[in-house]
Design an enzyme around this catalytic site. Sequence first.
Site, PDB file in Angstrom:
ATOM      1  N   GLN A  35       0.841  -1.197   0.000  1.00 19.22           N
ATOM      2  CA  GLN A  35       0.000   0.000   0.000  1.00 19.22           C
ATOM      3  C   GLN A  35       0.878   1.249   0.000  1.00 19.22           C
ATOM      4  O   GLN A  35       1.804   1.378   0.799  1.00 19.22           O
ATOM      5  CB  GLN A  35      -0.927   0.023   1.217  1.00 19.22           C
ATOM      6  CG  GLN A  35      -1.870   1.215   1.229  1.00 19.22           C
ATOM      7  CD  GLN A  35      -2.950   1.126   2.297  1.00 19.22           C
ATOM      8  OE1 GLN A  35      -3.133   0.071   2.913  1.00 19.22           O
ATOM      9  NE2 GLN A  35      -3.683   2.196   2.507  1.00 19.22           N
ATOM     10  N   ARG A  61      -8.455   5.684  -8.166  1.00 21.48           N
ATOM     11  CA  ARG A  61      -9.604   6.282  -7.502  1.00 21.48           C
ATOM     12  C   ARG A  61      -9.223   7.705  -7.076  1.00 21.48           C
ATOM     13  O   ARG A  61      -8.037   8.007  -6.870  1.00 21.48           O
ATOM     14  CB  ARG A  61     -10.049   5.451  -6.296  1.00 21.48           C
ATOM     15  CG  ARG A  61      -8.992   5.246  -5.217  1.00 21.48           C
ATOM     16  CD  ARG A  61      -9.575   4.476  -4.045  1.00 21.48           C
ATOM     17  NE  ARG A  61      -8.574   4.226  -3.006  1.00 21.48           N
ATOM     18  CZ  ARG A  61      -8.876   3.805  -1.779  1.00 21.48           C
ATOM     19  NH1 ARG A  61     -10.139   3.590  -1.442  1.00 21.48           N
ATOM     20  NH2 ARG A  61      -7.919   3.586  -0.881  1.00 21.48           N
TER      21      ARG A  61
END
Length: 525
Positions: A340, A430
């Site tokens: 991440q 996103r």
Amino acid sequence: MAMEIKVLLLLIISFTSIVSTSLARSSIAWWCHKTPYPELCEYYMRHHHPHHHRFAPKHLPEFRNIMIQIAINRALVVRKQVADFGVNCQTWNQKAAWSDCLKLYDNTILQLNQTLEELVEGKKCTEFDAQTWLSTALTNLQTCQRGSMDMNVSNFLAPITSDNLTDLIRNSLAINGAFLHHKNYTPEASPSWLTEQDKRFLLSTSVKGSANLVVAKDGSGHYGTVQAALDAAARRSSTGRFIIYVKRGVYRENIEVANNNNDIMLVGDGMRHTIITGSRSIKTGYTTYSSATAGIDGLGFMARDITFSNVAGPANGQAVALRSASDLSVFYRCAIQGYQDTLFVLSQRQFYRECYIYGTVDFIFGNAAVVFQKCMIFARRPITGQANMITAQGRDDPYQNTGITFHNCQILPDHSLTPVVSSVNTYLGRPWQQYARTVILKTNISNMVNPAGWSQWGNSNFALDTLYYGEYGNYGPGASTKRRVRWEGFHVITNPSEASAFTVTNLIAGQSWLPATGVPFTAGL
């Protein structure tokens, strides 16, 4: 996107009349009401810029310079407040977030000072340069605030992070943006400060033998750690490119290239052999910003044939392998590995060529103007129930000249994802912020990518009509746009001139600085 266009058109019309006519400027209010935050502009013009409390600016360049000077004055006040606030920090979380903010405010002052100095003194600075530096100044403040959220100390740091400096910089961005639109500005090539022989040298294997310093695990170099060599480079009295050769080995350290350490070039023995690795993460007490294995701030940084890695793992949240805020920086034949938040393209103009980038959630994120060219983008296997998000772009002001471009790249699953690819949703990106901007050009897209292509932020409709996501001329089993999202901000680009806005030439003004690096690049589509 519609809102952004409307705001831009209103300001362009207003400022075009200012630039192109010599009508009397009757008041400070007249000028300030051309900005996004007119009341704030007028207040500071009257109360915090004594020289101009009675007299309105004579022309737009003077108004712009006054606005930037006001932002500098305010930044200096706030920076002192941030420094003084440090005595209140009692916990690790408080100190970690505060430390980030102090560094980021220092950098904001640097960016603002540089902008004003070069505009006033008539140096080679262009309006495009100024917009980049103002964008960075704003991004720094936002990064400070997000660090306080990372550490759950937003309320504690509110006295120093809740300030009108952000809106003062937004005003400066809007004013300088009017110059770009009025001129229909296209970055132009400038003379290279390196000869053709210099360029060939920087890309040749002989560069290792001519390095200024050598780092080696086995004791055969000047230093045994990369940071020690970087610290020595920062003390040098010479100017120009400083080459540090990092011999093969695994260097378990977190490195920083400071703001005053410019023109550093790290050269390794190949991404498989020279590895700089760390394991900091949110879950081990670091902000996203400070979790970086490598944090790069110095101007004109270059890296070649090196891996930057964060091995915190997929379950430890944000864990950055590489964070770059280096203007005019280049990463060539490098690997950036994590899960991440692998690659934090924080700010400024950046170029990545023939790099391998690995991750899971939001693994290429930030608010730089950055082009990835001929890079391999690998989605990895996330923790159960998690979706992969390749990008989370952080543009939150319509005047920031930032965005992420993939050009002639490959977007693929890595070996860990391949066996389970059908059960994991992978999206191209996103919207992290209101005006997120990501464009994919002439790239091979694997069928691991969900047919919708792009994901909302959570379950909200946040930014769907103000973002700009574009796809142009892509190919591969995941490239079809027939089932893509139908948001107002999503664009299937068919016009080459629209796509060209996101190329090396136009997004990062690459023809004015990349030739000097010697790294191969494609300027246009």
